[in-house]
Design a protein around this motif. Structure first.
Motif, PDB file in Angstrom:
ATOM      1  N   ILE A  93       0.784  -1.091  -0.038  1.00 34.29           N
ATOM      2  CA  ILE A  93       0.021  -0.079  -0.174  1.00 34.29           C
ATOM      3  C   ILE A  93       1.043   1.263  -0.057  1.00 34.29           C
ATOM      4  CG2 ILE A  93      -0.138  -0.065   2.361  1.00 34.29           C
ATOM      5  CD1 ILE A  93      -3.179   1.116   2.229  1.00 34.29           C
ATOM      6  N   SER A  94       0.367   2.286  -0.695  1.00 35.71           N
ATOM      7  CA  SER A  94       1.300   3.295  -0.834  1.00 35.71           C
ATOM      8  C   SER A  94       0.467   4.745  -0.666  1.00 35.71           C
ATOM      9  CB  SER A  94       2.205   3.275  -2.335  1.00 35.71           C
ATOM     10  OG  SER A  94       3.080   4.145  -2.187  1.00 35.71           O
TER      11      SER A  94
ATOM     12  N   HIS B  57      -3.231   6.610   4.878  1.00 41.02           N
ATOM     13  CA  HIS B  57      -3.300   4.971   4.660  1.00 41.02           C
ATOM     14  C   HIS B  57      -2.554   4.289   5.531  1.00 41.02           C
ATOM     15  CE1 HIS B  57       0.158   6.487   2.880  1.00 41.02           C
ATOM     16  NE2 HIS B  57       0.785   5.314   2.533  1.00 41.02           N
ATOM     17  N   ILE B  58      -1.693   4.822   6.298  1.00 42.85           N
ATOM     18  CA  ILE B  58      -0.803   4.411   7.371  1.00 42.85           C
ATOM     19  C   ILE B  58      -1.579   3.229   8.186  1.00 42.85           C
ATOM     20  CG2 ILE B  58       0.997   4.535   9.086  1.00 42.85           C
ATOM     21  CD1 ILE B  58       1.854   7.171   7.762  1.00 42.85           C
TER      22      ILE B  58
ATOM     23  N   GLY C 248      -2.169   0.141   6.351  1.00 38.38           N
ATOM     24  CA  GLY C 248      -1.095  -0.580   6.226  1.00 38.38           C
ATOM     25  C   GLY C 248      -1.154  -1.778   7.378  1.00 38.38           C
TER      26      GLY C 248
ATOM     27  N   CYS D 106       4.223  -0.868   3.968  1.00 37.70           N
ATOM     28  CA  CYS D 106       3.382   0.451   3.582  1.00 37.70           C
ATOM     29  C   CYS D 106       4.223   1.646   3.327  1.00 37.70           C
ATOM     30  CB  CYS D 106       2.505   0.940   4.982  1.00 37.70           C
ATOM     31  SG  CYS D 106       1.664   2.370   4.883  1.00 37.70           S
TER      32      CYS D 106
ATOM     33  N   VAL E 254       4.363  -5.806   9.626  1.00 39.42           N
ATOM     34  CA  VAL E 254       4.232  -4.921   8.529  1.00 39.42           C
ATOM     35  C   VAL E 254       5.579  -4.132   8.733  1.00 39.42           C
ATOM     36  CG1 VAL E 254       3.211  -3.478  10.362  1.00 39.42           C
ATOM     37  CG2 VAL E 254       3.056  -2.790   7.972  1.00 39.42           C
TER      38      VAL E 254
ATOM     39  N   PHE F  63       6.994  -0.603   7.771  1.00 36.55           N
ATOM     40  CA  PHE F  63       6.591   0.588   7.270  1.00 36.55           C
ATOM     41  C   PHE F  63       7.971   1.325   6.656  1.00 36.55           C
ATOM     42  CE2 PHE F  63       4.041   0.107  11.186  1.00 36.55           C
ATOM     43  CZ  PHE F  63       2.809   0.210  10.762  1.00 36.55           C
TER      44      PHE F  63
END
Length: 357
Positions: A93-94, A150-151, A154, A172, A198, A200
């Motif tokens: 996801i970005s 959007h973080i 993620g 993410c 995840v 980041f």
């Protein structure tokens, strides 16, 4: 009178340097487990990202589509290395500088260009545009325009993977302008507390819009993870091998431990924040300096020096990609706009979502 870059836009008139790259890895492709035959394909994809965006900029200037256009040019080693290291069903996801990541993940140039043109054949059916590329089948979850919003998503992808026990991890991406958002801190807290698988990644390209990192964020960005006992580190985002070297270890650890990791990738974008930004908050000398680290040229030089490819083979790849992008423009031009009746379609995944009734 218009200001010159040398005059600066800060109260003191000083032009701040964007970022400083860490040293690239000394490892070669064999050390990193990359096969000889994989390198030309990786080069091809990075060149595709670059050429696609150069043509997209031309189409934007011709008025073929409107809205915003944020280019990824200069950061292709980040997207290419991510896709090389992660499994195909790991979740990505970005943020809004997203074209390169979609192309790296395998979304077709036709679907990407059509999305820019707002056509129904686009990867988001022409309703997302530049900042909202999606490809669910490829576990690519966008494409989000609101900085930092959007973080949490993620972390949500990682939580779903952990809950389902499917062995997947999520990664993410966000820009350096997002590290000071409250959403990042709230998410880091829960991700560490709940031990979510995840990664980041802040793509620190030196500028939050037109403001140098030094002016908008205190301290070193990756150390924000330390407040949550989250493992963290830094990578050279202008070098494909460095990115593979770093991401391979991180992905392995996150997959095994189910614990989050915060990676700061230092990279550089050659173009302005968006097409409306001339980028005159930086010096020409800085741009020239970072172009000397160009990730695509670096990989090309490496392959030639190690006799993994010939100049003729490189030219053939470039010619093939150039034509592929031109074909994508034709495809977008000849596709239809979505009908007005589609305006309220594809808003929710579930057709009987409660809010509909």
């Amino acid at each position: 009178m218009a200001k010159k870059a040398e005059d600066g836009f800060t109260p003191t008139g000083k032009v701040y340097k964007s970022t400083t790259l860490p040293k690239p890895t000394n490892k070669n492709h064999k050390d990193l487990g990359i096969k000889d035959e994989q390198l030309p394909l990786i080069f091809r994809n990075m060149y595709l990202q670059r050429r696609f965006e150069e043509r997209a900029a031309q189409m934007y200037q011709k008025g073929k589509f409107g809205g915003f256009l944020h280019l990824y040019i200069g950061q292709e080693a980040v997207s290419a290395s991510t896709v090389h290291v992660l499994n195909d069903d790991d979740d990505i996801i970005s943020a809004y500088r997203v074209h390169g990541m979609a192309l790296a993940r395998g979304t077709s140039p036709n679907a990407c260009m059509a999305e820019l043109f707002g056509k129904v054949t686009g990867c988001s059916k022409g309703k997302g545009g530049s900042m909202h590329f999606f490809d669910v089948e490829k576990h690519f979850w966008g494409g989000h325009a609101i900085v930092g919003a959007h973080i949490p998503l993620g972390a949500g992808l990682a939580m779903a993977n952990k809950y389902q026990g499917n062995g997947r991890i999520a990664i993410c991406f966000f820009g350096d302008g997002a590290v000071d958002q409250g959403s990042l801190n709230e998410t880091f807290n829960l991700a560490q507390l709940w031990k979510l698988p995840v990664i980041f990644v802040v793509e620190n390209n030196g500028y939050s819009m037109g403001t140098a990192v030094e002016r908008h964020s205190a301290g070193q960005l990756h150390k924000r993870g330390e407040a949550y006992d989250m493992k963290n580190g830094v990578a050279n985002g202008m070098d494909f091998f460095s990115m593979v070297d770093t991401l391979t270890d991180i992905a392995k650890e996150v997959r095994e431990t189910n614990e989050p990791y915060f990676l700061e990738v230092k990279t550089y974008r050659y173009r302005g924040h968006s097409m409306s930004d001339p980028g005159n908050y930086r010096t020409k000398e800085e741009l020239v300096e970072f172009r000397s680290f160009d990730p695509i040229e670096r990989l090309k030089t490496y392959m030639l020096e190690h006799k993994l490819i010939t100049k003729d083979e490189i030219k053939n790849i470039e010619d093939e990609v150039n034509q592929e992008v031109l074909d994508a423009i034709d495809f977008a031009e000849n596709s239809d706009f979505p009908p007005a009746s589609d305006l309220y379609e594809h808003v929710y995944v579930q057709e009987d979502f409660p809010f509909h009734t």
